[in-house]
Scaffold this motif. Structure first.
Motif, mmCIF file in Angstrom:
data_model
loop_
_atom_site.group_PDB
_atom_site.id
_atom_site.type_symbol
_atom_site.label_atom_id
_atom_site.label_comp_id
_atom_site.label_asym_id
_atom_site.label_seq_id
_atom_site.Cartn_x
_atom_site.Cartn_y
_atom_site.Cartn_z
ATOM 1 N N GLN A 73 0.981 -1.197 0.023
ATOM 2 C CA GLN A 73 -0.052 0.142 -0.391
ATOM 3 C C GLN A 73 0.890 1.223 -0.111
ATOM 4 O OE1 GLN A 73 -3.246 1.322 -0.563
ATOM 5 N NE2 GLN A 73 -3.775 -1.013 -0.016
ATOM 6 N N THR B 108 1.017 9.701 2.386
ATOM 7 C CA THR B 108 0.470 9.599 1.271
ATOM 8 C C THR B 108 -1.538 9.647 1.631
ATOM 9 O OG1 THR B 108 1.609 9.253 -0.201
ATOM 10 C CG2 THR B 108 0.312 8.762 -0.704
ATOM 11 N N LYS B 109 -1.549 7.889 2.722
ATOM 12 C CA LYS B 109 -3.020 8.103 3.206
ATOM 13 C C LYS B 109 -3.877 9.270 3.614
ATOM 14 C CE LYS B 109 -6.447 5.162 4.113
ATOM 15 N NZ LYS B 109 -7.095 6.147 4.220
ATOM 16 N N ASP C 169 -7.035 11.061 3.144
ATOM 17 C CA ASP C 169 -7.863 11.506 4.432
ATOM 18 C C ASP C 169 -7.795 13.144 3.977
ATOM 19 O OD1 ASP C 169 -8.169 8.328 4.101
ATOM 20 O OD2 ASP C 169 -6.894 8.245 6.244
ATOM 21 N N MET D 290 -6.783 3.689 -5.384
ATOM 22 C CA MET D 290 -6.203 5.343 -5.288
ATOM 23 C C MET D 290 -7.067 6.289 -6.373
ATOM 24 S SD MET D 290 -2.821 6.738 -4.388
ATOM 25 C CE MET D 290 -2.954 8.398 -3.804
#
Length: 196
Positions: free
Chosen positions: A89, A94-95, A99, A152
């Protein structure tokens, strides 16, 4: 054109940094204005706090850094993400950007009929994701179902209604030859020198 790059890798000598340099050089050759959001250098906090979540629900970001990123996204004609794939992942920053910075009321909104989402970044013509990983491509695809593509491209940007979505995946990075890695960079620079 103005291209925003969201970059996430903490190691300056990483292959991701080499990719960033090649892409930036190509874009500048094509007379693009490049806006780099370097999450590591910016000290971006990926954690959604209770105050952030309340602001998210109210469509009114309160974190000055998120507000700044939002304003820069609104000016972008194209958006590029560059990051390594770790444990199949994206890294936490980046996540966290997805968010916290892809805010409703700025990047997307709920459809007035109550079903689905609509894109709000009117200038944005497309999104490109560039990743590196040490796993072979076929192994990532067969055993993990190309999670980045699902997470993504499909779950985030396609769901929001954005078009022209691309993923450039560089696999087996550590095991391929130095010459091949160099050729990848040359081809990236050429690709983005023709970008429009």
């Amino acid at each position: 054109m103005r291209t925003a790059i969201v970059f996430n890798h903490p190691y300056e000598a990483s292959y991701c940094n080499a990719i960033l340099n090649a892409v930036t050089k190509g874009l500048k050759n094509a007379n693009h204005e490049v806006d780099l959001m370097h999450l590591d250098n910016d000290g971006f906090n990926p954690v959604m706090s209770s105050a952030d979540l309340k602001a998210f629900v109210e469509h009114k970001p309160i974190d000055p850094q998120v507000i700044d990123y939002n304003q820069r996204l609104e000016k972008a004609d194209h958006l590029i993400f560059i990051f390594p794939i770790w444990w199949d992942q994206m890294p936490a920053m980046t996540k966290g950007f997805i968010d916290r910075a892809l805010c409703p009321g700025v990047v997307y909104d709920h459809h007035p009929r109550g079903f689905g989402l609509v894109p709000l970044l009117k200038k944005l013509k497309g999104v490109t994701i560039i990743t590196t990983m040490n796993k072979p491509k076929i192994m990532y695809s067969l055993f993990n179902g190309s999670l980045i593509k699902k997470a993504m491209l499909r779950s985030v940007f396609k769901t929001m209604g954005y078009k022209n979505l691309n993923w450039l995946s560089f696999t087996s990075v550590k095991s391929v030859s130095q010459k091949k890695r160099e050729n990848w960079l040359i081809n990236l620079e050429k690709r983005f020198s023709k970008f429009n």
